[in-house]
Design a protein around this motif. Sequence first.
Motif, PDB file in Angstrom:
ATOM      1  N   THR A   1       0.828  -1.213   0.000  1.00 23.31           N
ATOM      2  CA  THR A   1       0.000   0.000   0.000  1.00 23.31           C
ATOM      3  C   THR A   1       0.860   1.259   0.000  1.00 23.31           C
ATOM      4  OG1 THR A   1      -0.244  -0.123   2.400  1.00 23.31           O
ATOM      5  CG2 THR A   1      -2.006  -1.067   1.064  1.00 23.31           C
ATOM      6  N   GLY A   2       2.084   1.154   0.469  1.00 23.06           N
ATOM      7  CA  GLY A   2       3.003   2.284   0.402  1.00 23.06           C
ATOM      8  C   GLY A   2       3.397   2.639  -1.023  1.00 23.06           C
ATOM      9  N   LEU A   3       3.244   1.688  -1.942  1.00 20.67           N
ATOM     10  CA  LEU A   3       3.530   1.956  -3.350  1.00 20.67           C
ATOM     11  C   LEU A   3       2.583   3.006  -3.922  1.00 20.67           C
ATOM     12  CD1 LEU A   3       4.181  -1.644  -4.667  1.00 20.67           C
ATOM     13  CD2 LEU A   3       5.865   0.093  -4.090  1.00 20.67           C
ATOM     14  N   PHE A   4       1.387   3.117  -3.365  1.00 19.96           N
ATOM     15  CA  PHE A   4       0.437   4.116  -3.842  1.00 19.96           C
ATOM     16  C   PHE A   4       0.900   5.534  -3.521  1.00 19.96           C
ATOM     17  CE2 PHE A   4      -2.187   0.306  -3.624  1.00 19.96           C
ATOM     18  CZ  PHE A   4      -2.699   0.314  -4.907  1.00 19.96           C
ATOM     19  N   ALA A   5       1.879   5.669  -2.629  1.00 16.90           N
ATOM     20  CA  ALA A   5       2.418   6.993  -2.322  1.00 16.90           C
ATOM     21  C   ALA A   5       3.066   7.617  -3.560  1.00 16.90           C
ATOM     22  CB  ALA A   5       3.433   6.905  -1.187  1.00 16.90           C
ATOM     23  N   PHE A   6       3.650   6.789  -4.436  1.00 15.24           N
ATOM     24  CA  PHE A   6       4.220   7.323  -5.668  1.00 15.24           C
ATOM     25  C   PHE A   6       3.141   7.948  -6.539  1.00 15.24           C
ATOM     26  CE2 PHE A   6       7.594   4.226  -4.683  1.00 15.24           C
ATOM     27  CZ  PHE A   6       8.657   5.109  -4.666  1.00 15.24           C
ATOM     28  N   LEU A   7       1.998   7.309  -6.586  1.00 17.96           N
ATOM     29  CA  LEU A   7       0.893   7.870  -7.366  1.00 17.96           C
ATOM     30  C   LEU A   7       0.408   9.184  -6.756  1.00 17.96           C
ATOM     31  CD1 LEU A   7      -1.166   4.653  -8.055  1.00 17.96           C
ATOM     32  CD2 LEU A   7       0.247   5.903  -9.657  1.00 17.96           C
ATOM     33  N   LEU A   8       0.285   9.196  -5.449  1.00 16.07           N
ATOM     34  CA  LEU A   8      -0.259  10.385  -4.791  1.00 16.07           C
ATOM     35  C   LEU A   8       0.712  11.559  -4.773  1.00 16.07           C
ATOM     36  CD1 LEU A   8      -2.039   8.704  -1.764  1.00 16.07           C
ATOM     37  CD2 LEU A   8      -3.095   9.659  -3.813  1.00 16.07           C
ATOM     38  N   THR A   9       1.991  11.279  -4.700  1.00 20.55           N
ATOM     39  CA  THR A   9       2.951  12.378  -4.544  1.00 20.55           C
ATOM     40  C   THR A   9       3.622  12.829  -5.830  1.00 20.55           C
ATOM     41  OG1 THR A   9       4.716  10.816  -3.998  1.00 20.55           O
ATOM     42  CG2 THR A   9       3.473  11.770  -2.166  1.00 20.55           C
ATOM     43  N   THR A  10       3.738  11.941  -6.802  1.00 15.13           N
ATOM     44  CA  THR A  10       4.447  12.354  -8.014  1.00 15.13           C
ATOM     45  C   THR A  10       3.566  12.401  -9.252  1.00 15.13           C
ATOM     46  OG1 THR A  10       5.194  10.096  -8.437  1.00 15.13           O
ATOM     47  CG2 THR A  10       6.687  11.523  -7.206  1.00 15.13           C
ATOM     48  N   LEU A  11       2.770  11.385  -9.474  1.00 18.21           N
ATOM     49  CA  LEU A  11       2.070  11.292 -10.752  1.00 18.21           C
ATOM     50  C   LEU A  11       0.775  12.102 -10.798  1.00 18.21           C
ATOM     51  CD1 LEU A  11       2.681   7.528 -11.497  1.00 18.21           C
ATOM     52  CD2 LEU A  11       3.952   9.504 -12.288  1.00 18.21           C
ATOM     53  N   ILE A  12      -0.094  11.950  -9.829  1.00 20.01           N
ATOM     54  CA  ILE A  12      -1.391  12.634  -9.875  1.00 20.01           C
ATOM     55  C   ILE A  12      -1.236  14.158  -9.890  1.00 20.01           C
ATOM     56  CG2 ILE A  12      -3.552  13.006  -8.623  1.00 20.01           C
ATOM     57  CD1 ILE A  12      -3.489  10.044  -7.907  1.00 20.01           C
ATOM     58  N   PRO A  13      -0.398  14.763  -9.021  1.00 21.24           N
ATOM     59  CA  PRO A  13      -0.246  16.224  -9.108  1.00 21.24           C
ATOM     60  C   PRO A  13       0.316  16.700 -10.450  1.00 21.24           C
ATOM     61  CG  PRO A  13       0.568  15.455  -7.008  1.00 21.24           C
ATOM     62  CD  PRO A  13       0.282  14.240  -7.832  1.00 21.24           C
ATOM     63  N   CYS A  14       1.196  15.912 -11.043  1.00 17.71           N
ATOM     64  CA  CYS A  14       1.751  16.301 -12.345  1.00 17.71           C
ATOM     65  C   CYS A  14       0.690  16.291 -13.430  1.00 17.71           C
ATOM     66  CB  CYS A  14       2.898  15.378 -12.728  1.00 17.71           C
ATOM     67  SG  CYS A  14       4.354  15.615 -11.720  1.00 17.71           S
ATOM     68  N   PHE A  15      -0.141  15.262 -13.444  1.00 15.73           N
ATOM     69  CA  PHE A  15      -1.202  15.208 -14.444  1.00 15.73           C
ATOM     70  C   PHE A  15      -2.219  16.325 -14.230  1.00 15.73           C
ATOM     71  CE2 PHE A  15       0.102  10.634 -14.816  1.00 15.73           C
ATOM     72  CZ  PHE A  15       0.658  10.777 -16.074  1.00 15.73           C
ATOM     73  N   LEU A  16      -2.499  16.651 -12.981  1.00 14.55           N
ATOM     74  CA  LEU A  16      -3.394  17.771 -12.707  1.00 14.55           C
ATOM     75  C   LEU A  16      -2.774  19.090 -13.173  1.00 14.55           C
ATOM     76  CD1 LEU A  16      -4.792  16.826  -9.187  1.00 14.55           C
ATOM     77  CD2 LEU A  16      -5.999  16.771 -11.364  1.00 14.55           C
ATOM     78  N   GLN A  17      -1.466  19.245 -12.982  1.00 15.09           N
ATOM     79  CA  GLN A  17      -0.772  20.452 -13.444  1.00 15.09           C
ATOM     80  C   GLN A  17      -0.870  20.584 -14.961  1.00 15.09           C
ATOM     81  OE1 GLN A  17       0.840  23.050 -12.235  1.00 15.09           O
ATOM     82  NE2 GLN A  17       2.262  23.673 -13.808  1.00 15.09           N
ATOM     83  N   LEU A  18      -0.614  19.492 -15.673  1.00 14.60           N
ATOM     84  CA  LEU A  18      -0.683  19.539 -17.138  1.00 14.60           C
ATOM     85  C   LEU A  18      -2.099  19.834 -17.621  1.00 14.60           C
ATOM     86  CD1 LEU A  18       1.604  16.522 -18.056  1.00 14.60           C
ATOM     87  CD2 LEU A  18       2.127  18.949 -18.317  1.00 14.60           C
ATOM     88  N   LYS A  19      -3.086  19.201 -16.999  1.00 10.48           N
ATOM     89  CA  LYS A  19      -4.474  19.398 -17.408  1.00 10.48           C
ATOM     90  C   LYS A  19      -4.937  20.828 -17.122  1.00 10.48           C
ATOM     91  CE  LYS A  19      -8.576  17.947 -18.628  1.00 10.48           C
ATOM     92  NZ  LYS A  19      -8.933  17.579 -19.954  1.00 10.48           N
ATOM     93  N   SER A  20      -4.623  21.348 -15.952  1.00 11.97           N
ATOM     94  CA  SER A  20      -5.063  22.701 -15.623  1.00 11.97           C
ATOM     95  C   SER A  20      -4.352  23.739 -16.475  1.00 11.97           C
ATOM     96  CB  SER A  20      -4.849  22.993 -14.135  1.00 11.97           C
ATOM     97  OG  SER A  20      -3.483  22.951 -13.811  1.00 11.97           O
ATOM     98  N   ARG A  21      -3.086  23.498 -16.777  1.00 13.76           N
ATOM     99  CA  ARG A  21      -2.345  24.434 -17.635  1.00 13.76           C
ATOM    100  C   ARG A  21      -2.931  24.444 -19.053  1.00 13.76           C
ATOM    101  NH1 ARG A  21       4.153  24.799 -18.510  1.00 13.76           N
ATOM    102  NH2 ARG A  21       4.068  26.262 -20.214  1.00 13.76           N
ATOM    103  N   ALA A  22      -3.242  23.260 -19.577  1.00 10.76           N
ATOM    104  CA  ALA A  22      -3.839  23.189 -20.913  1.00 10.76           C
ATOM    105  C   ALA A  22      -5.206  23.861 -20.941  1.00 10.76           C
ATOM    106  CB  ALA A  22      -3.969  21.723 -21.343  1.00 10.76           C
ATOM    107  N   PHE A  23      -5.982  23.722 -19.885  1.00 10.09           N
ATOM    108  CA  PHE A  23      -7.279  24.376 -19.822  1.00 10.09           C
ATOM    109  C   PHE A  23      -7.130  25.894 -19.812  1.00 10.09           C
ATOM    110  CE2 PHE A  23     -10.623  26.340 -17.231  1.00 10.09           C
ATOM    111  CZ  PHE A  23     -11.714  26.053 -18.026  1.00 10.09           C
ATOM    112  N   CYS A  24      -6.207  26.407 -18.996  1.00 12.92           N
ATOM    113  CA  CYS A  24      -5.986  27.858 -18.934  1.00 12.92           C
ATOM    114  C   CYS A  24      -5.529  28.402 -20.281  1.00 12.92           C
ATOM    115  CB  CYS A  24      -4.958  28.199 -17.862  1.00 12.92           C
ATOM    116  SG  CYS A  24      -5.566  28.046 -16.192  1.00 12.92           S
ATOM    117  N   GLU A  25      -4.631  27.691 -20.942  1.00 20.22           N
ATOM    118  CA  GLU A  25      -4.136  28.154 -22.238  1.00 20.22           C
ATOM    119  C   GLU A  25      -5.224  28.125 -23.303  1.00 20.22           C
ATOM    120  OE1 GLU A  25      -0.702  25.750 -23.045  1.00 20.22           O
ATOM    121  OE2 GLU A  25       0.598  27.002 -21.805  1.00 20.22           O
TER     122      GLU A  25
END
Length: 142
Positions: free
Chosen positions: A57-81
């Motif tokens: 279950t500690g493996l899910f920390a990689f998803l929560l700390t590195t991958l999900i915020p990055c995808f949200l950053q890319l999606k929100s940036r594309a929406f703003c642009e």
Amino acid sequence: FIPYRNIVHAFRPGRVWCGTFKRDVHVTKVCCRLISTIPPILLAAGIGSLDSIFKFTGLFAFLLTTLIPCFLQLKSRAFCESKWGAESWRTMYSMFISGNSFVWATIVFGIGALVFSIFDFAVTQIKSDFWGPVPSPIPSGL
């Protein structure tokens, strides 16, 4: 503690999923809770070792700390642009690490760390000394 509103609206900004905004927030809460509770319950039924359950279950920390915020950053940036123009995503808090190259580098690192951690978890479950003998935490001279 999880910003449910931001998660829901990052993927479909300005549109609701389940009829109303209040229902969207409720569905997101339930989904996040299920994602965080179902794997440990299934592992407890199958494995039984508390140490292995915590490691997996500690493996899910990689998803929560590195991958999900990055995808949200890319999606929100594309929406703003797309909505307000090319440089609309910049704020007074934007820095050089806000660029897409750093976000993609973090995604690549996160995926690599996740793959290595899953591999490490799998091989150490099969053979505990796969990486070599495990040193004793207690010095032998005592």
